[in-house]
Design a protein around this motif. Structure first.
Motif, PDB file in Angstrom:
ATOM      1  N   ALA A   5       1.025   4.021  -2.902  1.00  0.00           N
ATOM      2  CA  ALA A   5       0.702   5.424  -2.599  1.00  0.00           C
ATOM      3  C   ALA A   5       1.797   6.345  -3.111  1.00  0.00           C
ATOM      4  N   LYS A   6       3.051   5.877  -3.055  1.00  0.00           N
ATOM      5  CA  LYS A   6       4.179   6.677  -3.550  1.00  0.00           C
ATOM      6  C   LYS A   6       4.254   6.665  -5.073  1.00  0.00           C
ATOM      7  N   GLN A  17       0.833  -1.211   0.000  1.00  0.00           N
ATOM      8  CA  GLN A  17       0.000   0.000   0.000  1.00  0.00           C
ATOM      9  C   GLN A  17       0.870   1.264   0.000  1.00  0.00           C
ATOM     10  N   TYR A  18       1.942   1.208   0.789  1.00  0.00           N
ATOM     11  CA  TYR A  18       2.861   2.345   0.882  1.00  0.00           C
ATOM     12  C   TYR A  18       3.528   2.604  -0.476  1.00  0.00           C
TER      13      TYR A  18
END
Ligand SMILES: [Fe+2]
Ligand SMILES: [Fe+2]
Length: 201
Positions: free
Chosen positions: A182-183, A178-179
């Motif tokens: 998102a980036k 997810q991280y």
């Protein structure tokens, strides 16, 4: 919540010297800040190893070496990829992947640690893998939840790692993905393989 497990005295001959000698060897390779992280990863790995019946000496060594190569130059890693004829696709990625996968070759050659379970745990510590030994899961989780880490949900996932190790591996992988999404950065396909391997839905 967690009572710290005492570090073992090395008796198994996996590393040629004592635990103290291994710590000294690691210390020469990294900044103080990273060295402190490595010691906290070892402590968490010992705590998890005790809980999940993983050999303490093996867990200690794997944790102490996991970031051994983190501060090597890109040129060093590219040289090892060429020299050892590792998968040329690795060259597309960076330190994030190399310090584990390629770093394991440096631990093998420079520290004389040939135990494949330990080297695989090191290779897998950033991206995980669809199949991971208990040792590999312990190192993957210890790196993520060591007591210096602070992120939303850290207390929850720390507890989960002591209740259901596999579920905590899934938790970490999902959150990392997810991280990265998102980036909007590139995602190493191995991370997706790990996610699919540990997804329970
Ligand atoms: Fe790392
Ligand atoms: Fe680490």
């Amino acid at each position: 919540m967690i009572k710290d497990v005492e570090a073992p005295i090395y008796t198994e001959g996996i590393f040629s010297g004592s635990r103290e000698a291994l710590i000294e060897a690691v210390k020469t390779q990294v900044s103080n800040k990273r060295f402190e992280h490595i010691l906290r990863v070892e402590q968490m790995a010992l705590n998890l190893a005790e809980k999940w019946d993983v050999d303490l000496e093996t867990a200690s060594i794997a944790a102490l070496v996991h970031d051994y190569a983190k501060e090597r130059s890109d040129a060093d890693f590219l040289a090892v990829i060429a020299e050892k004829k590792l998968d040329p696709d690795l060259k597309q990625w960076g330190n994030y992947l190399w310090h584990g996968v390629v770093g394991a070759e440096l631990v093998h050659d420079e520290l004389g640690i040939h135990n494949q379970d330990i080297l695989d745990a090191m290779r897998q510590h950033t991206t995980g893998a669809a199949y991971m030994t208990q040792l590999s899961q312990v190192v993957y989780m210890a790196d993520y939840i060591e007591m210096g880490r602070d992120f939303p949900g850290v207390a929850e996932v720390r507890q989960l790692a002591f209740e259901d190790l596999g579920a905590s591996v899934g938790w970490q992988t999902t959150h990392t993905l997810q991280y990265l999404l998102a980036k909007q950065g590139r995602i190493y396909p191995g991370t997706i393989t790990t996610y699919n391997g540990w997804s329970t839905k």
